[in-house]
Design a protein around this motif. Structure first.
Motif, PDB file in Angstrom:
ATOM      1  N   ALA A   1       0.836  -1.192   0.000  1.00 24.28           N
ATOM      2  CA  ALA A   1       0.000   0.000   0.000  1.00 24.28           C
ATOM      3  C   ALA A   1       0.874   1.246   0.000  1.00 24.28           C
ATOM      4  O   ALA A   1       1.988   1.243   0.520  1.00 24.28           O
ATOM      5  N   ARG A   2       0.338   2.311  -0.595  1.00 25.12           N
ATOM      6  CA  ARG A   2       0.996   3.614  -0.523  1.00 25.12           C
ATOM      7  C   ARG A   2       0.523   4.284   0.767  1.00 25.12           C
ATOM      8  O   ARG A   2      -0.661   4.538   0.941  1.00 25.12           O
TER       9      ARG A   2
ATOM     10  N   ALA B   1       8.612   3.869  10.132  1.00 25.13           N
ATOM     11  CA  ALA B   1       9.587   2.775  10.175  1.00 25.13           C
ATOM     12  C   ALA B   1       8.896   1.422  10.258  1.00 25.13           C
ATOM     13  O   ALA B   1       9.279   0.461   9.569  1.00 25.13           O
ATOM     14  N   ARG B   2       7.870   1.318  11.100  1.00 27.06           N
ATOM     15  CA  ARG B   2       7.149   0.043  11.237  1.00 27.06           C
ATOM     16  C   ARG B   2       6.454  -0.345   9.935  1.00 27.06           C
ATOM     17  O   ARG B   2       6.510  -1.511   9.513  1.00 27.06           O
ATOM     18  N   LEU B   3       5.792   0.599   9.300  1.00 30.17           N
ATOM     19  CA  LEU B   3       5.045   0.277   8.086  1.00 30.17           C
ATOM     20  C   LEU B   3       5.975  -0.054   6.928  1.00 30.17           C
ATOM     21  O   LEU B   3       5.677  -0.931   6.108  1.00 30.17           O
ATOM     22  N   ALA B   4       7.106   0.627   6.848  1.00 31.20           N
ATOM     23  CA  ALA B   4       8.071   0.300   5.800  1.00 31.20           C
ATOM     24  C   ALA B   4       8.623  -1.104   6.000  1.00 31.20           C
ATOM     25  O   ALA B   4       8.815  -1.852   5.029  1.00 31.20           O
ATOM     26  N   LYS B   5       8.884  -1.477   7.254  1.00 29.17           N
ATOM     27  CA  LYS B   5       9.376  -2.828   7.528  1.00 29.17           C
ATOM     28  C   LYS B   5       8.330  -3.880   7.171  1.00 29.17           C
ATOM     29  O   LYS B   5       8.674  -5.011   6.789  1.00 29.17           O
ATOM     30  N   LEU B   6       7.058  -3.513   7.234  1.00 31.57           N
ATOM     31  CA  LEU B   6       5.985  -4.434   6.854  1.00 31.57           C
ATOM     32  C   LEU B   6       5.794  -4.520   5.343  1.00 31.57           C
ATOM     33  O   LEU B   6       4.915  -5.236   4.865  1.00 31.57           O
ATOM     34  N   GLY B   7       6.595  -3.759   4.609  1.00 28.34           N
ATOM     35  CA  GLY B   7       6.587  -3.892   3.154  1.00 28.34           C
ATOM     36  C   GLY B   7       5.815  -2.832   2.403  1.00 28.34           C
ATOM     37  O   GLY B   7       5.629  -2.955   1.184  1.00 28.34           O
ATOM     38  N   HIS B   8       5.388  -1.780   3.055  1.00 32.65           N
ATOM     39  CA  HIS B   8       4.598  -0.752   2.386  1.00 32.65           C
ATOM     40  C   HIS B   8       5.498   0.349   1.805  1.00 32.65           C
ATOM     41  O   HIS B   8       6.638   0.539   2.242  1.00 32.65           O
ATOM     42  N   ASP B   9       4.964   1.056   0.835  1.00 32.90           N
ATOM     43  CA  ASP B   9       5.645   2.196   0.212  1.00 32.90           C
ATOM     44  C   ASP B   9       5.286   3.432   1.032  1.00 32.90           C
ATOM     45  O   ASP B   9       4.160   3.941   0.948  1.00 32.90           O
ATOM     46  N   VAL B  10       6.229   3.916   1.836  1.00 36.60           N
ATOM     47  CA  VAL B  10       5.924   4.949   2.823  1.00 36.60           C
ATOM     48  C   VAL B  10       6.599   6.264   2.449  1.00 36.60           C
ATOM     49  O   VAL B  10       7.796   6.312   2.149  1.00 36.60           O
ATOM     50  N   THR B  11       5.811   7.326   2.487  1.00 35.46           N
ATOM     51  CA  THR B  11       6.316   8.689   2.331  1.00 35.46           C
ATOM     52  C   THR B  11       5.988   9.472   3.588  1.00 35.46           C
ATOM     53  O   THR B  11       4.845   9.426   4.072  1.00 35.46           O
ATOM     54  N   LEU B  12       6.957  10.175   4.136  1.00 30.40           N
ATOM     55  CA  LEU B  12       6.743  10.982   5.336  1.00 30.40           C
ATOM     56  C   LEU B  12       6.868  12.450   4.969  1.00 30.40           C
ATOM     57  O   LEU B  12       7.857  12.873   4.349  1.00 30.40           O
ATOM     58  N   LEU B  13       5.868  13.251   5.359  1.00 26.32           N
ATOM     59  CA  LEU B  13       5.861  14.688   5.101  1.00 26.32           C
ATOM     60  C   LEU B  13       6.082  15.440   6.415  1.00 26.32           C
ATOM     61  O   LEU B  13       5.380  15.204   7.395  1.00 26.32           O
ATOM     62  N   GLU B  14       7.037  16.345   6.422  1.00 27.76           N
ATOM     63  CA  GLU B  14       7.344  17.135   7.613  1.00 27.76           C
ATOM     64  C   GLU B  14       7.477  18.604   7.214  1.00 27.76           C
ATOM     65  O   GLU B  14       8.229  18.931   6.287  1.00 27.76           O
ATOM     66  N   ARG B  15       6.754  19.472   7.894  1.00 28.62           N
ATOM     67  CA  ARG B  15       6.750  20.893   7.542  1.00 28.62           C
ATOM     68  C   ARG B  15       8.072  21.584   7.841  1.00 28.62           C
ATOM     69  O   ARG B  15       8.454  22.538   7.149  1.00 28.62           O
TER      70      ARG B  15
ATOM     71  N   ARG C   1      17.014   5.257  10.799  1.00 28.93           N
ATOM     72  CA  ARG C   1      16.229   4.050  10.585  1.00 28.93           C
ATOM     73  C   ARG C   1      15.277   4.214   9.387  1.00 28.93           C
ATOM     74  O   ARG C   1      15.049   3.273   8.614  1.00 28.93           O
ATOM     75  N   LEU C   2      14.729   5.408   9.208  1.00 27.80           N
ATOM     76  CA  LEU C   2      13.870   5.652   8.049  1.00 27.80           C
ATOM     77  C   LEU C   2      14.650   5.503   6.748  1.00 27.80           C
ATOM     78  O   LEU C   2      14.148   4.947   5.763  1.00 27.80           O
ATOM     79  N   GLU C   3      15.878   5.998   6.749  1.00 29.86           N
ATOM     80  CA  GLU C   3      16.712   5.853   5.555  1.00 29.86           C
ATOM     81  C   GLU C   3      17.012   4.389   5.283  1.00 29.86           C
ATOM     82  O   GLU C   3      16.955   3.924   4.128  1.00 29.86           O
ATOM     83  N   LEU C   4      17.299   3.636   6.337  1.00 27.45           N
ATOM     84  CA  LEU C   4      17.572   2.210   6.193  1.00 27.45           C
ATOM     85  C   LEU C   4      16.369   1.474   5.616  1.00 27.45           C
ATOM     86  O   LEU C   4      16.515   0.570   4.792  1.00 27.45           O
ATOM     87  N   ARG C   5      15.190   1.861   6.003  1.00 24.16           N
ATOM     88  CA  ARG C   5      13.965   1.185   5.586  1.00 24.16           C
ATOM     89  C   ARG C   5      13.433   1.711   4.254  1.00 24.16           C
ATOM     90  O   ARG C   5      12.399   1.266   3.771  1.00 24.16           O
ATOM     91  N   GLY C   6      14.100   2.685   3.668  1.00 22.97           N
ATOM     92  CA  GLY C   6      13.700   3.174   2.353  1.00 22.97           C
ATOM     93  C   GLY C   6      12.494   4.089   2.358  1.00 22.97           C
ATOM     94  O   GLY C   6      11.802   4.228   1.337  1.00 22.97           O
TER      95      GLY C   6
END
Length: 433
Positions: free
Chosen positions: A2-3, A18-32, A228-233
């Motif tokens: 899932a996106r 980090a958890r969702l990326a490890k579960l195999g999802h395509d994760v994008t994080l937005l930070e202001r 960790r986010l970088e490691l998980r893509g």
């Protein structure tokens, strides 16, 4: 796969991503902001470094589980250490108590020093939270809440109308014990008469599991999570503010930003939901808990020897944290103030017997408004307004299909361990790719 778009790069948002990326999802994080971490960052000035937010955490197992479930174990990244004592409390009558963590016997002895029988009163009160914690842990913090199947015991606990203030007054005749039991909530901006009894469970967690920190500051935890986010893509877009959610066909379809829409199958909101018009109406009964006054100081010369944290009870309520990084022979303190602050916070501290004004060689002040603007909202979460607040917060699910919440404003509440638990709840709802 899932996106998933996670809105907010504080600890709750990073833990969720980090958890969702490890579960195999395509994760994008937005930070202001132009960096990740939220309150888990540092303030630097003239060679001194201070934690911008929390300086310790409860429930270290939450952080360990997060690192283990998202990749490498915590021990390979950070040296999480217990605090002993957790803090010192100083009272207006000149008495004080140093509170150890992780030991009933040690706390009994410490509080007995305030007066005969007070140690037993304290540990008996702390023990009264045991059953409540086990119920909350199993049915609230570790399982997505569903009103249709929630145990009656949990519904009764969350709806209990007795305030923490009333419970403490009924339990302790000695005001000092009441001050110790409620100080965390007061410093976080809450009034004890509006907080339910179960909101005081932190003293049970502190006695049973201790309080923990990272040498040099908890900002290191924020940096480790960013790595960790970088490691998980995870795709991280800083400097990108989420303006609203895009709903099509009755389900979330994207997050709208100034640069356009970011498509999503799921959106995790790890910021104050009031900032997103699509969610704001669902949390209109809640209010944010506002930050305290914060003063970071660099000290040199004859510096008092204080433990990691000292709570000075009075009006204002003052907290001194001594764990910042400083050049050799110097010290980095953070002083927080809550209450009627009509004078400089260091003068207020001096009136309480800790005068370091002549030792100050560096100083950075942060007003509550400064902190809210810097973090895009209050990391202190939702203000307690009675027992209904537990159910007025959103999370992990929301009324908009595909939208979930995590972090300080979600159901689990504020504080590092509870933000971490909110991330685990979101991961449980979304599941594996």
């Amino acid at each position: 796969m899932a996106r998933v778009v996670v809105v907010g790069g504080g600890f709750g948002g990073m833990a969720t991503a980090a958890r969702l990326a490890k579960l195999g999802h395509d994760v994008t994080l937005l930070e202001r902001a132009d960096h990740l971490g939220g309150a888990l960052t540092s303030v630097e000035h003239d060679g001194f470094t201070w934690d911008a937010g929390p300086a310790s955490t409860l429930l270290p197992a939450v952080v360990r589980d997060l690192f283990r479930k998202s990749g490498r174990p915590l021990e390979r990244e950070l040296d999480l250490q217990p605090l002993d004592p957790v803090r010192e409390h100083r009272f207006g009558d000149g008495s004080s108590v140093r509170v150890p963590g992780g030991s009933r016997a040690a706390q009994l002895a410490a509080f007995e020093g305030l007066g005969p029988g007070l140690g037993q009163q304290w540990v008996d009160h702390v023990a009264s939270y045991g059953e409540a914690w086990e119920l909350l842990r199993k049915e609230w913090f570790e399982r997505p809440f569903d009103a249709d199947v929630a145990p009656r015991e949990l519904v009764d606990l969350l709806g209990r109308r007795e305030s923490l203030d009333k419970r403490l007054r009924r339990t302790f005749r000695d005001e000092r014990l009441r001050l110790v039991a409620g100080h965390r909530l007061v410093m976080a901006g809450h009034e004890l008469r509006n907080a339910p009894v179960h909101a005081g469970v932190d003293i049970y967690l502190e006695q049973r599991f201790g309080a923990w920190t990272v040498p040099g500051g908890l900002a290191a935890l924020g940096a480790a999570m960013a790595a960790r986010l970088e490691l998980r893509g995870v795709t991280v877009r800083t400097g990108t503010e989420a303006l609203d959610l895009v709903v099509r066909g009755g389900r979330v379809a994207a997050v709208r930003t100034a640069d356009g829409e970011v498509g999503a199958d799921h959106v995790v909101v790890a910021i104050d939901p009031r900032r997103l018009p699509a969610l704001a109406s669902y949390v209109r009964r809640t209010m944010p808990a506002m930050p305290p006054v914060v003063c970071h100081v660099g000290l040199a010369g004859d510096i008092p020897d204080l433990p990691h944290e000292v709570v000075v009870h009075g009006d204002p309520l003052l907290v001194v944290r001594t764990g910042g990084r400083a050049p050799d022979g110097a010290a980095a303190w953070t002083v927080l103030g809550r209450g009627r602050i009509a004078e400089d916070v260091l003068l207020a501290l001096a009136r309480q017997g800790i005068d370091v004004r002549r030792q100050v060689v560096a100083r950075v002040d942060r007003s509550p408004r400064d902190l809210v603007e810097a973090w895009g909202g209050s990391p202190w979460g939702v203000l307690w307004q009675g027992p209904r607040t537990s159910r007025d917060r959103l999370g992990p699910r929301t009324p908009i299909p595909g939208v979930l919440t995590a972090g300080a404003h979600a159901t689990t509440g504020s504080g590092l361990p509870f933000a971490g638990l909110s991330a685990a709840l979101v991961a449980a709802v979304v599941g594996r790719a």
